[in-house]
Write an enzyme that holds these catalytic residues in place. Structure first.
Site, short mmCIF file in Angstrom:
data_model
loop_
_atom_site.label_atom_id
_atom_site.label_comp_id
_atom_site.label_asym_id
_atom_site.label_seq_id
_atom_site.Cartn_x
_atom_site.Cartn_y
_atom_site.Cartn_z
N GLU A 169 10.95 -6.57 -1.53
CA GLU A 169 10.92 -8.06 -1.79
C GLU A 169 9.21 -8.17 -1.58
O GLU A 169 8.61 -7.72 -0.71
CB GLU A 169 11.43 -8.75 -0.73
CG GLU A 169 12.02 -10.22 -0.89
CD GLU A 169 12.56 -10.80 0.49
OE1 GLU A 169 12.22 -12.13 0.46
OE2 GLU A 169 13.17 -9.87 1.08
N GLU A 197 3.63 -2.19 -6.52
CA GLU A 197 4.77 -2.95 -5.19
C GLU A 197 5.02 -4.42 -5.39
O GLU A 197 5.67 -5.07 -4.88
CB GLU A 197 4.08 -2.55 -4.02
CG GLU A 197 4.38 -1.08 -3.46
CD GLU A 197 3.91 -1.16 -2.00
OE1 GLU A 197 4.69 -0.18 -1.38
OE2 GLU A 197 3.42 -1.84 -1.63
N GLY A 255 0.90 -1.25 -0.08
CA GLY A 255 -0.07 -0.06 -0.06
C GLY A 255 0.96 1.27 -0.04
O GLY A 255 2.14 1.22 -0.15
N GLU A 294 -1.16 1.01 -6.15
CA GLU A 294 -0.23 0.58 -5.17
C GLU A 294 0.19 -0.89 -5.31
O GLU A 294 1.35 -1.27 -5.28
CB GLU A 294 -0.28 0.88 -3.89
CG GLU A 294 -0.52 2.54 -3.49
CD GLU A 294 0.90 3.10 -3.27
OE1 GLU A 294 1.58 2.26 -3.12
OE2 GLU A 294 1.00 4.29 -3.35
N PRO A 346 -5.17 7.20 16.35
CA PRO A 346 -4.02 8.04 16.52
C PRO A 346 -3.03 7.32 17.28
O PRO A 346 -3.01 6.23 18.09
CB PRO A 346 -4.46 9.03 17.61
CG PRO A 346 -5.86 8.75 18.15
CD PRO A 346 -6.17 7.78 17.19
#
Lengths: 232, 232
Positions: free
Chosen positions: A116, A67, A47, A63, A84
């Site tokens: 990887e 990746e 991501g 993404e 948070p």
DNA sequence: ACAAAAGTGTTGGGCTTACACCCATGG
DNA sequence: CCATGGGTGTAAGCCCAACACTTTTGT
């Protein structure tokens, strides 16, 4: 627009697949490569940050492609995580997706820059970056639930497969074994399978007959729901 | 943290409630007040921008409180909407929540500054701002689905209620009528109801006996799922 | 011929459905 | 006494669950 606080927003994609023998449920993870970045060397769900005016699902697919070179055959939004402190770098909200890929398109490779990517069995996972363990657990729960009321085989199996393959999909995802006769009866009753002419050869035992999904019937079933609960 | 694009992030809350007679499913909407803001005078789902390092659900509850003084007894994340162009002011991502409030806590009032808040019947809605019609439709679908596999009465009915009230909840949400005897048998079989001593008086007809939920049993049921499908 | 996987039917029990009448109160 | 909503039981059918042996191939 008034000057409100703006957090960063990422998309993360939990990709599930089955291994060749359809014997284990796998998740696609990447190793965080770039030195100096948070959780360097740690495994994580693929991501990254969304771009300006980019649609969320488009960002998720982008993404994932960048990746891992994976092109999922199914993707759905899972949940959004914004506790948070979940990212040490600051206020980062992550919109998580769940995706499925077919066995026969598992050709995965990492990014150019030393990143990887590989498949991990869902019951032997490494430590994960951020709150990715929580995200993954949520995805797994969702998948196990989804399987009970929507068909799922089309997005996980090769185009042509045996009933035993399909049964193994369910057994693998649900983590329990099912009765062969009841399983077959039930699956056939939905009318989403059409027999593929060919037969598989070369393996020990009686050669199984092969099937493929009737796409239209399958998608209709996906809409209306399945009620798929088969006994141990 | 690298200098990635940062969209604005809002939370929006679709609040469902039933009217006093438990006869109609309602949604809580606000009238967008402040002059000069987008969709001025238009009706919208309550919500607003998240604050720095604020948890998403906390933000949802805060916005709801600020705009309508409602304190939902149940809230869950629904989905996140980020289609480019959904907000004319720019790139705004909205994390939507679905909430339920009890009949007897429907005391709703608008914000100080001229904002108006009121209940709308789900089948007579006004035009909505942004993509709020889509969000509301998603929430309604989710509620109708949820009702089939999780108990939902505790969060919608007053503490004490009749079986007819409960049946009306299901009929209202599902939009179809159910068989009285089968409904009662099924509901009682779950063992989540305990009879409340008192009886309701003053209405025409035989006085009904009253029940309340056994909270523990209810929450257990919520976990394990219900399989609630009753016939017309 | 043997090992390995595929394929195939029946039965009992439980749950779901469909359905109609009496009860207790207020006016 | 009548109108109004509350409350109750049963029988038929369907679906689910449990269960074991035969078939077809490769070695």
């Amino acid at each position: 627009m008034p000057n409100y606080h703006r957090p960063s927003v990422t998309v993360d994609v939990v990709v599930f697949g089955l291994d060749d023998s359809v014997g284990a449920l796998k998740v696609l993870l990447i190793k965080r490569g770039r030195p100096g970045t948070a959780f360097e060397g740690c495994w994580a769900i693929p991501g990254g940050f969304i771009e300006k005016d980019e649609d969320l699902e488009v960002a998720a697919r982008r993404e994932l492609r960048e990746e891992t070179h994976a092109e999922p055959s199914y993707i759905e939004q899972l949940a959004t995580f914004g506790r948070p402190g979940r990212d040490p770098r600051g206020h980062v909200i992550s919109v998580a997706y769940m995706a499925l890929v077919r066995c026969d398109s598992l050709v995965i490779q990492g990014d150019d820059d030393a990143k990887e990517a590989r498949w991990w069995s869902v019951d032997h996972l490494p430590d994960l970056a951020f709150d990715h363990a929580e995200i993954l657990a949520t995805a797994l729960k969702r998948l196990r639930n989804k399987v009970r009321w929507q068909p799922v085989g089309l997005d996980l199996l090769p185009l042509v497969f045996t009933l035993s393959d399909l049964q193994r999909v369910y057994e693998t995802i649900l983590g329990k074994s099912l009765d062969k006769r009841n399983f077959r009866r039930k699956v056939m009753s939905y009318g989403v399978l059409v027999s593929a002419e060919s037969m598989r050869v070369g393996s020990p035992g009686r050669p199984p007959s092969l099937f493929r999904f009737d796409r239209e019937a399958y998608e209709a079933l996906q809409e209306e729901g399945v009620e798929f609960e088969v006994t141990a």
